[in-house]
Design an enzyme around this catalytic site. Structure first.
Site, mmCIF file in Angstrom:
data_model
loop_
_atom_site.group_PDB
_atom_site.id
_atom_site.type_symbol
_atom_site.label_atom_id
_atom_site.label_comp_id
_atom_site.label_asym_id
_atom_site.label_seq_id
_atom_site.Cartn_x
_atom_site.Cartn_y
_atom_site.Cartn_z
ATOM 1 N N ARG A 134 -5.764 -3.389 -1.431
ATOM 2 C CA ARG A 134 -5.459 -4.545 -2.264
ATOM 3 C C ARG A 134 -6.446 -5.650 -1.896
ATOM 4 N NH1 ARG A 134 -0.705 -2.464 -0.176
ATOM 5 N NH2 ARG A 134 0.812 -1.698 -1.708
ATOM 6 N N LYS A 159 0.837 -5.155 2.564
ATOM 7 C CA LYS A 159 2.030 -5.474 1.792
ATOM 8 C C LYS A 159 3.252 -4.799 2.420
ATOM 9 C CE LYS A 159 3.854 -5.492 -2.920
ATOM 10 N NZ LYS A 159 3.604 -5.121 -4.330
ATOM 11 N N HIS A 224 -7.937 -5.307 -8.516
ATOM 12 C CA HIS A 224 -6.863 -4.321 -8.642
ATOM 13 C C HIS A 224 -7.268 -3.182 -9.577
ATOM 14 C CE1 HIS A 224 -2.886 -3.886 -6.949
ATOM 15 N NE2 HIS A 224 -2.456 -3.362 -8.070
ATOM 16 N N ARG A 227 -8.824 -0.699 -7.447
ATOM 17 C CA ARG A 227 -7.796 0.042 -6.708
ATOM 18 C C ARG A 227 -7.192 1.135 -7.590
ATOM 19 N NH1 ARG A 227 -3.603 -0.248 -2.657
ATOM 20 N NH2 ARG A 227 -1.500 -0.166 -3.536
ATOM 21 N N HIS A 250 1.881 2.784 -0.607
ATOM 22 C CA HIS A 250 3.076 2.708 -1.442
ATOM 23 C C HIS A 250 4.302 3.131 -0.647
ATOM 24 C CE1 HIS A 250 0.690 3.133 -5.470
ATOM 25 N NE2 HIS A 250 0.740 1.895 -5.041
ATOM 26 N N TYR A 259 0.271 7.410 -11.651
ATOM 27 C CA TYR A 259 -1.139 7.676 -11.913
ATOM 28 C C TYR A 259 -1.341 9.036 -12.577
ATOM 29 C CZ TYR A 259 -2.348 3.572 -9.176
ATOM 30 O OH TYR A 259 -2.468 2.273 -8.738
#
Length: 290
Positions: A134, A159, A224, A227, A250, A259
């Site tokens: 990120r 994150k 992003h 990414r 994640h 995805y």
């Protein structure tokens, strides 16, 4: 600082919310209070409903923005003020539209990165594509995070306050070494204009907009986006979802699995069951005008 704001900040610190989340939550509560010109502890469900309608109907904010406001107000009234009313009922969370991101091709990524003149900015954006970081994680890297012996990058407190490792591709290592020779960074790998602070993500966003126009790329481009391209290109190359999940950081595999819907060379290249039929599909004759 008012005692009420200090208490809310302390509540967020106790629960280990990130500094960015703390700033956003406080700002949302302040905007809510300023809208009515009263202290937020004097407001309740009627004002909350009026304010959310204002954001939806008059300001026409996106669902994602309203969800942030809802989260901030829920925290303030439920955790800090400990109001007895049902927060979930009085502060409803709207549904966010699930839109698939537009993914850059590898040729577009190469064209975009090659057009970034600023070496620092190009290195940051290359990290986003080469490792899937990120932008908030990329700009806050420290020199010690680059482990050239193990060929990994250590991401500290990403994150969700989670540490993880991502790969360090040889091409990226060469670029980092070139950058190091000219910049000689100390505390932060990518220092900003303010002393002791890394470069702002907003600065990198501005670079993306400018370079995208210069390149003539029709698709939206942001850190992003790179990414997203990292994840899709890995998936299309045969990398398994679990590995991609770990690289992206994640929490849930279902987040990574989306995805699959945009990895066109993997999904759309799947043979249709029509191809296995023994009978031929009848063709429709050309219609000849009378």
């Amino acid at each position: 600082m008012s005692p009420l704001r200090r208490r809310m900040i302390e509540d967020m610190q106790i629960r280990n919310l990130t500094p960015n989340t703390q700033r956003v939550y406080v700002a949302q509560v302040v905007r809510f209070a300023c809208h009515f010109g009263k202290s937020p502890d004097l407001l309740g469900p009627p004002e909350i409903r009026t304010y959310l309608l204002h954001l939806t109907q008059e300001r026409r904010l996106a669902a994602s923005s309203i969800i942030v406001t809802v989260s901030a107000l829920r925290f303030f009234y439920h955790t800090t003020l400990k109001r007895p009313w049902a927060v979930e009922d009085d502060i409803p969370a709207g549904r966010q539209a699930k839109k698939l991101p537009v993914v850059l091709s590898q040729e577009e990524v190469a064209r975009f990165l090659g057009a970034v003149d600023n070496l620092k900015h190009r290195t940051i954006l290359t990290i986003c594509y080469a490792t899937g970081l990120r932008i908030s994680e990329a700009v806050r890297l420290r020199p010690a995070a680059i482990d050239s012996k193990r060929m990994v990058i250590r991401v500290e407190q990403g994150k969700g306050r989670k540490d993880r490792y991502v790969m360090l591709p040889p091409k990226l290592l060469d670029m980092l070494r070139d950058y190091w020779k000219g910049a000689h960074p100390r505390e932060w790998l990518f220092p900003g204009r303010l002393p002791g602070q890394p470069v702002s993500p907003l600065t990198i966003d501005l670079t993306c907009r400018q370079v995208r126009e210069q390149c003539g790329i029709a698709k939206p481009v942001s850190p992003h986006s790179l990414r997203h391209a990292f994840a899709v290109h890995l998936l299309e190359a045969g990398t398994d979802l679990r590995t991609i999940q770990l690289l992206l950081g994640h929490r849930n595999l279902s987040t990574t699995a989306r995805y699959l819907m945009i990895a066109t060379s993997k999904v759309c290249a799947t043979a249709s069951p029509l191809e296995s039929l023994d009978v031929l599909v009848p063709t429709v004759p050309d219609l000849v005008p009378a």
